[in-house]
Structure formats: C-alpha cells, structure tokens
Write a protein that holds these residues in place. Structure first.
Motif, PDB file in Angstrom:
ATOM      1  N   ASP A  15       0.810  -1.223   0.000  1.00 47.67           N
ATOM      2  CA  ASP A  15       0.000   0.000   0.000  1.00 47.67           C
ATOM      3  C   ASP A  15       0.842   1.272   0.000  1.00 47.67           C
ATOM      4  N   ASN A  35       0.244  -3.877  -4.047  1.00 46.11           N
ATOM      5  CA  ASN A  35      -0.668  -2.735  -4.154  1.00 46.11           C
ATOM      6  C   ASN A  35       0.106  -1.427  -4.268  1.00 46.11           C
ATOM      7  N   LYS A  37       1.703   1.705  -7.070  1.00 45.48           N
ATOM      8  CA  LYS A  37       1.424   2.393  -8.326  1.00 45.48           C
ATOM      9  C   LYS A  37       2.637   2.415  -9.246  1.00 45.48           C
ATOM     10  N   ILE A  55      -1.796  -1.410  -8.683  1.00 38.41           N
ATOM     11  CA  ILE A  55      -3.073  -0.725  -8.593  1.00 38.41           C
ATOM     12  C   ILE A  55      -2.839   0.731  -8.985  1.00 38.41           C
ATOM     13  N   ASN A  57      -4.954   4.741  -9.414  1.00 34.08           N
ATOM     14  CA  ASN A  57      -6.159   5.560  -9.259  1.00 34.08           C
ATOM     15  C   ASN A  57      -6.369   6.516 -10.421  1.00 34.08           C
ATOM     16  N   PHE A  84      -9.151  -0.790  -3.845  1.00 36.32           N
ATOM     17  CA  PHE A  84      -9.303   0.083  -2.688  1.00 36.32           C
ATOM     18  C   PHE A  84     -10.590  -0.260  -1.950  1.00 36.32           C
ATOM     19  N   ASP A  85     -10.584  -0.077  -0.650  1.00 38.97           N
ATOM     20  CA  ASP A  85     -11.732  -0.472   0.170  1.00 38.97           C
ATOM     21  C   ASP A  85     -12.907   0.484   0.057  1.00 38.97           C
ATOM     22  N   VAL A  88     -13.338   6.885  -0.229  1.00 37.59           N
ATOM     23  CA  VAL A  88     -12.443   7.865  -0.824  1.00 37.59           C
ATOM     24  C   VAL A  88     -12.966   9.270  -0.573  1.00 37.59           C
ATOM     25  N   VAL A  94     -10.346   8.983  -8.233  1.00 38.25           N
ATOM     26  CA  VAL A  94     -10.164   7.534  -8.196  1.00 38.25           C
ATOM     27  C   VAL A  94     -11.188   6.896  -9.126  1.00 38.25           C
ATOM     28  N   ALA A  99     -12.755   2.091  -6.611  1.00 37.86           N
ATOM     29  CA  ALA A  99     -11.986   0.868  -6.342  1.00 37.86           C
ATOM     30  C   ALA A  99     -10.581   0.914  -6.920  1.00 37.86           C
ATOM     31  N   GLY A 100     -10.349   1.842  -7.870  1.00 37.10           N
ATOM     32  CA  GLY A 100      -9.066   1.861  -8.564  1.00 37.10           C
ATOM     33  C   GLY A 100      -9.013   0.811  -9.659  1.00 37.10           C
ATOM     34  N   THR A 102      -6.963  -2.407 -10.990  1.00 34.08           N
ATOM     35  CA  THR A 102      -6.040  -3.417 -10.466  1.00 34.08           C
ATOM     36  C   THR A 102      -5.496  -4.372 -11.526  1.00 34.08           C
TER      37      THR A 102
END
Length: 212
Positions: A15, A35, A37, A55, A57, A84-85, A88, A94, A99-100, A102
């Motif tokens: 993350d 996770n 970028k 991942i 955004n 993403f959980d 936001v 995003v 969720a972005g 993935t």
C-alpha cells in the motif's frame, strides 16, 4: 518507500504509491511490492524472487515499474492488486467507482532479468505495455493480456528446443524485438500449437531458437 542494501534481503511493502528497492550481493533476495502504483526494483546476482501487484487511481500520473534482477535464476511475477476499500475523500480522482484499477491496464512494466534461467509471469495482468528482456539463459515467459514487447539478442537463446519460450503470445498486440537481425534471418516453423523461430544465418549463432 526506499530500501537500499549491499547484500541480499527479504522485503515486503504494501500500500505505497511508489517503492524503490536496490539490493546487491550474491545471496537470494525476496522482494514483494503489493498494491503499488510505481517503483524501481533491482537485485544482485543471486536467485532472486520479485513479486509486484499493481493498482492505480489515475492514468494521468506515472504508473510504471522498472525491474532488474541481475544475474541468477530469477523469478519475476507481476499480478493484479487488491481494490481500494472505498471511503475515498470527496473530490479525489479515483476511477472504477473508487476501487481503482487493479488489472494493470494503466501500468507499464520494463523488465531486465539478466543472465540465468529466469521465469517471468505477466499472465495475471493486462498491461498497458511491457518491455521484457530475459537475457542469456533459458527463460520461460508468460505474456500479459496487454501489449508486450519481448527483446532477444543473439546469444540469449539455445540451439535445442530447450530454449526461451513465450506462452500466451498474442500476434494482434505483442511484438518480438530481435536485436541486430532482420526478419529474413529467421526461419519459422510450427510444431503442434507452437511457433518456432530459428536463426538461420551461418555463424556461431545459427540454430538459436525461440518457441512462441
């Protein structure tokens, strides 16, 4: 995040937006970047394992990984990240309902696996682009679902059928970059569902093969 060492290490990052890892030594390093970028990962001369899950955004920013594993029998896996959980903040850019993305479709990857019998698996993502050099040795590569370019220099391949292989090559999107040669230098044949490219110019490299 930044990690540097002159020796081999076992490292896990999760993350982060960007992760840069630079390792040395002759031992076997294990690097997991989950996770993330973007990042730059280099390892030493051991039999290293590098796993990256991606991942993003926003494709307007840099979404790219450079992976260089040096000599050794290395394993490189690029796979999908975890969405993403949610929750936001308002106004945050995003995509995909917060969720972005993935599946790697915003991400570009450059891989240099160096000398050694390497395994490179991109099959878990649909990359925006990749540039993959397996280097000398018998390399087994699984293409991504996106646009991949596979780089071969003369001397990288073996002359037997136990040679460099690419699984999942898609002729509609993927490319071979055969450095220092032209298409007429290669003979093409088919065995079962495999396409065999054989370098066909007299000299020390005649008979070198790629199985696609």
């Amino acid at each position: 995040a930044l990690a540097q060492s002159d020796t081999s290490e076992n490292l896990i990052f999760k993350d982060f937006v960007q992760v840069d890892v630079h390792l040395g030594g002759t031992g076997s390093s294990n690097v997991e970047v989950l996770n993330a970028k973007r990042g730059n990962i280099s390892t030493g001369e051991g039999n290293d394992t590098v796993t990256v899950s991606v991942i993003s955004n926003d494709k307007a920013w840099v979404n790219a990984f450079n992976i260089d594993t040096g000599a050794g029998n290395d394993t490189i896996v690029v796979k999908a990240g975890t969405a993403f959980d949610g929750g936001v903040a308002a106004g945050t850019n995003v995509v995909n309902g917060g969720a972005g993305v993935t599946d790697g479709s915003f991400t570009s990857v450059k891989i240099d696996a160096g000398a050694g019998n390497d395994s490179i698996d991109l099959s878990g993502v649909n990359l925006a682009s990749s540039l993959v050099a397996g280097g000398k040795g018998i390399d087994h590569i699984k293409a991504s679902g996106g646009a991949d370019t596979f780089v071969f220099n003369l001397g990288d391949m073996a002359k037997s059928f136990a040679t460099d292989t690419i699984e999942g090559f898609n002729t509609a999107m993927d490319k071979l970059k055969l450095v220092g040669t032209v298409l007429d230098n290669w003979a093409v044949s088919t065995i079962d569902n495999d396409t065999i490219l054989t370098y066909n110019v007299t000299g020390e490299h005649k008979g070198e093969k790629i199985v696609v």
